[in-house]
Design an enzyme around this catalytic site. Structure first.
Site, PDB file in Angstrom:
ATOM      1  N   VAL A 187      33.323  47.595  45.121  1.00 20.68           N
ATOM      2  CA  VAL A 187      34.487  46.766  45.443  1.00 20.68           C
ATOM      3  C   VAL A 187      34.662  45.681  44.389  1.00 20.68           C
ATOM      4  O   VAL A 187      33.750  44.877  44.152  1.00 20.68           O
ATOM      5  CB  VAL A 187      34.354  46.114  46.836  1.00 20.68           C
ATOM      6  CG1 VAL A 187      35.662  45.426  47.214  1.00 20.68           C
ATOM      7  CG2 VAL A 187      33.958  47.149  47.879  1.00 20.68           C
ATOM      8  N   SER A 188      35.833  45.640  43.779  1.00 19.18           N
ATOM      9  CA  SER A 188      36.124  44.673  42.725  1.00 19.18           C
ATOM     10  C   SER A 188      37.155  43.654  43.209  1.00 19.18           C
ATOM     11  O   SER A 188      38.104  44.006  43.919  1.00 19.18           O
ATOM     12  CB  SER A 188      36.674  45.394  41.488  1.00 19.18           C
ATOM     13  OG  SER A 188      37.167  44.469  40.548  1.00 19.18           O
ATOM     14  N   PRO A 189      37.025  42.383  42.783  1.00 21.15           N
ATOM     15  CA  PRO A 189      38.046  41.384  43.098  1.00 21.15           C
ATOM     16  C   PRO A 189      39.239  41.454  42.143  1.00 21.15           C
ATOM     17  O   PRO A 189      40.202  40.710  42.313  1.00 21.15           O
ATOM     18  CB  PRO A 189      37.290  40.066  42.933  1.00 21.15           C
ATOM     19  CG  PRO A 189      36.337  40.348  41.819  1.00 21.15           C
ATOM     20  CD  PRO A 189      35.907  41.791  42.023  1.00 21.15           C
ATOM     21  N   ASP A 215      34.804  45.907  35.710  1.00 22.60           N
ATOM     22  CA  ASP A 215      34.604  44.461  35.794  1.00 22.60           C
ATOM     23  C   ASP A 215      33.902  43.928  34.548  1.00 22.60           C
ATOM     24  O   ASP A 215      34.064  42.757  34.194  1.00 22.60           O
ATOM     25  CB  ASP A 215      33.763  44.102  37.022  1.00 22.60           C
ATOM     26  CG  ASP A 215      34.510  44.343  38.327  1.00 22.60           C
ATOM     27  OD1 ASP A 215      35.746  44.358  38.304  1.00 22.60           O
ATOM     28  OD2 ASP A 215      33.846  44.513  39.366  1.00 22.60           O
TER      29      ASP A 215
END
Length: 774
Positions: free
Chosen positions: A346-348, A459
């Site tokens: 999960v990436s922001p 990321d």
């Protein structure tokens, strides 16, 4: 109460309305006593500074050897809660603004707790979890592969973590009072995306169809309410990586989760009132607005020129700190923690991944641009400003947490309990179903990292010609690998289809490169169950683990749960062992699969062993402690050179202003004020629970009141040398004036500590000329 009863007895002839007033008062007091005695638990919360060395130390997370700390975005903290049954068991949960927990830190914290409290707090009931910021100093883990880029072990990084965790737990212990805990959960839709969607799609379609999203969108929040003081804190779990700050950032930062925690603690300090810029501020609570006209303010400011650098005491920085504990000694400070869960994929960076050269989306399967990974980067909502992306993702989590906090109504009730064991993941036997309808026994493997590990993620891309989704390897890099350790056929077959780049589990020189013995742990508080895992579970692997444990807890017929149960995963807890993917995701060998150390059956092993823990928890049975992990402190090698000395040009003092604000200057809200000071290496004194930078507002004619410091999102402290070996250095302090800042006269101060050759540390301070904010 006895005096009140005597008073009623002595005046039995009073008017009947007065009598009824006394009786009503008695009933209210009796009711209040009943409510207080109905508390479920003893609760205590604590918080302590763990910022660490803000210079020269490589940051933990991206494994980029060129990313070394050179200042502070905002400070890092250890936040703890303790929940105890008045006459029973207790659990401790610590949330670190750090990349991950460390086995060595955990060992040393527990040793200190044992010396202080005996067997009250042990490995069984203490969980120490990291938020996964990639902007904190490294060098505090004990295994070689995690400290290579930090030039080995960094004692300062390690010590500040051990000290901070211990002090936060001690604080929580000393704050233990009767209280209640409420739980709430809800969806947060715009704070995370799947950075390896091609791997997620390899999970069975029937399984994927049960879920609306390819990442978990649910936040689970605990609200702690002290019987005397009311709400005293909140902890929540939500999955998104701490990678809003990029691999080129050099300022220490808690990233989006650390920012959210700071926003919420400040929000509560203002009784839930939000300021106009969306982020809470305290200035209006500290200084009443002055009513001078602009000309008068300029005249006032002109009378305060920059002060020469001068000696200061060690405590000066702490005493001037905005959130000084001494100013809040009359009641417990509000503690808010934003914890990490199954964030593996999960990436922001929610806008998606794009090629820097063309602006087009990256290749879907391999996250490459023209076959190379170096140009493929995820973009946050504030792109291209990583600080803005950090603020936005932090504020989205903060807003959801406030909503859940305000609406929390389900009270946790029931047993406090825990189970913990150590497991050797290098050779764990796992029973899995086979295609024929029966079962078979497989084994996990000694740790190894695949080729796609070196490709990095969207990321933070890697280098050279590595790429995600590589299940074949590269002959050249295999030759390089073999210079370190050639994996044997048994290991190659066990890790298949992962092509092994580093056989870390079998590399033992100068000491262990990777962990083999890992802790797993369950903490229970009533109908809440926390699964402490020593790594990063992907979305689907986390779902499978939660469901498996929940099935055991609700179907045994021996528990108190029924269908009312909340199961959360606390990722990166107690130690670190990289990623855990599903068997199907492992086959794809994206970054997360290549970083799943113990082979394709790693997740199955976790599920099997957590089911055993859950069963023993429900049945009230003990579990075997398992093999103890090694304590490698005495074997650590640290190659980071110490600070030899600091100096300034002839005729200049430490703390003197090098570049001041312009004379007679006025700044508008939203603009940036920059001041440069002659400084010294921040490693001389970490200013723990203090500050290197400070903004003060003038109150009256001569009283300066602290308004913003290192803990504030709007104030940045950047430190630099003119050259790598120079003994001279400067501190650049940048203040972006928030829309909520009061009209008035301000100045900027710098605190530091210098090391003279063959002399002790000298603390100093200096201040800029005054200026007007209008």
């Amino acid at each position: 109460m006895m005096e009140l009863l005597a008073s009623v007895g002595c005046h039995f002839r009073v008017h009947s309305r007065s009598m009824w007033l006394w009786i009503s008062l008695l009933l209210v007091l009796q009711y209040s006593k009943t409510v207080l005695s109905d508390s479920n638990y003893l609760i205590g919360l604590g918080s302590y500074d763990i910022t660490g060395p803000a210079a020269d130390v490589n940051m933990m997370g991206y494994a980029n050897s060129e990313q070394t700390a050179s200042g502070i975005h905002f400070r890092l903290r250890a936040r703890s809660f303790i929940v105890a049954e008045p006459q029973g068991k207790r659990v401790v949960f610590v949330n670190l603004d750090a990349c991950m927990a460390s086995q060595l830190v955990t060992i040393k914290v527990l040793e200190r707790l044992k010396a202080r409290y005996g067997n009250l707090y042990t490995e069984q009931n203490v969980a120490i979890s990291g938020i996964h910021t990639h902007a904190g100093p490294g060098g505090y883990l004990q295994y070689v592969v995690y400290i290579v880029t930090s030039l080995g072990f960094v004692r300062q990084s390690f010590d500040v973590l051990v000290d901070g965790v211990e002090k936060s737990i001690v604080q929580a212990h000393e704050n233990l009072q009767p209280g209640s805990i409420f739980v709430n959960k809800g969806e947060l839709l715009d704070a995370g995306v799947n950075r390896s969607p091609s791997a997620y799609l390899n999970n069975p379609a029937s399984e994927r169809s049960k879920y609306k999203y390819n990442v978990d969108k649910e936040m689970t929040l605990l609200k702690f309410v002290d019987d005397q003081w009311g709400p005293v804190g909140s902890f929540n779990w939500f999955a998104t990586h701490g990678t809003s700050m990029s691999r080129t950032n050099s300022l220490i930062s808690g990233d989006n989760k650390g920012a959210a925690a700071r926003f919420m603690e400040d929000w509560f300090e203002q009784n839930g009132n939000r300021s106009t810029d969306g982020i809470p501020r305290r200035v209006s609570n500290i200084v009443s607005n002055t009513h001078h006209n602009h000309h008068e303010l300029l005249e006032l400011a002109a009378s305060f020129q920059s002060s020469p650098g001068r000696p200061a005491t060690r405590t000066s920085s702490t005493a001037r700190r905005v959130r000084n504990a001494l100013r809040q000694a009359d009641k417990p400070g509000f503690v808010s923690a934003f914890c990490q869960t199954n964030c593996g994929d999960v990436s922001p960076n929610v806008l998606g991944a794009f090629c820097n050269d063309t602006g087009l989306p990256c290749d879907f399967n391999h996250s490459t641009c023209g076959g190379k990974n170096e140009l493929c980067y995820g973009r946050g909502p504030g792109y291209p400003d990583e600080f803005e992306s950090t603020r936005i993702i932090g504020e989205r989590q903060f807003n959801k947490a406030v909503d859940l906090f305000n609406k929390a109504s389900e009270q946790l009730k029931g047993t406090v309990d825990y189970r913990h064991t150590f497991l050797d993941f290098s050779q764990l036997e796992v029973t899995i179903p086979n295609s024929g309808g029966g079962s078979e026994v497989v084994k996990t493997c000694p740790a190894a990292m695949g080729f796609a590990f070196a490709a990095g993620t969207t990321d933070g891309p890697g280098a050279f010609d590595f790429k995600q989704g590589d299940n074949k390897g590269n002959p050249f890099w295999m030759l390089v690998r073999n210079l370190l350790k050639t994996p044997d056929k048994k290991q190659v077959d066990c890790q298949h289809p992962k092509p092994i780049l580093l056989d870390t589990g079998e590399m033992k020189q100068p000491y262990d490169w990777a962990p083999s013995i890992l802790p797993i742990q369950i903490l229970r508080i009533g109908q809440l169950v926390i699964l402490s895992v020593p790594g990063e579970f992907t979305t689907m692997s986390g779902r499978r683990l939660r469901d498996a444990v929940k099935t055991v807890l609700t179907s045994s017929g021996q528990g108190e749960f029924g269908s009312n149960i909340h199961v959360v995963i606390a990722g990166l807890t107690n130690t670190y062992s990289q990623y855990i993917t599903t068997f199907e995701e492992y086959q794809v060998q994206r970054y997360e699969g290549a970083s799943t150390l113990y082979g394709p059956h790693t997740l199955s092993a976790y599920i099997q062993e957590f089911q055993k823990l859950a069963s023993s928890l429900i049945k009230g049975q003990p579990v075997e402690p398992g093999p103890q992990p090694p304590d490698l402190l005495n074997k650590q090698i640290g190659l980071l050179p110490p600070v030899v000395m600091d100096s300034t040009p002839l005729g200049i003092n430490f703390g003197d202003v090098s570049s001041d604000v312009p004379a007679n200057s006025t700044f508008k809200r939203g603009s940036m004020v920059t001041v440069v000071f002659w400084s010294a290496c921040p490693r001389n004194d970490l200013m723990t629970e203090g500050t290197f930078s400070l903004v003060e507002i003038l109150q009256g004619k001569d009283t300066w009141v602290p308004t913003y410091d290192d803990d504030d999102f709007c104030l940045r402290f950047a430190w630099s040398r003119p050259s790598k070996l120079s003994s001279q250095s400067q501190a650049t302090i940048e203040w972006t004036i928030p829309p909520s800042a009061s009209l008035g006269v301000y100045r900027i101060r710098h605190f530091g500590a210098a090391k003279r050759l063959l002399r002790s540390i000298q603390h100093f301070t200096g201040s800029s000329s005054a200026f007007v904010v209008a």
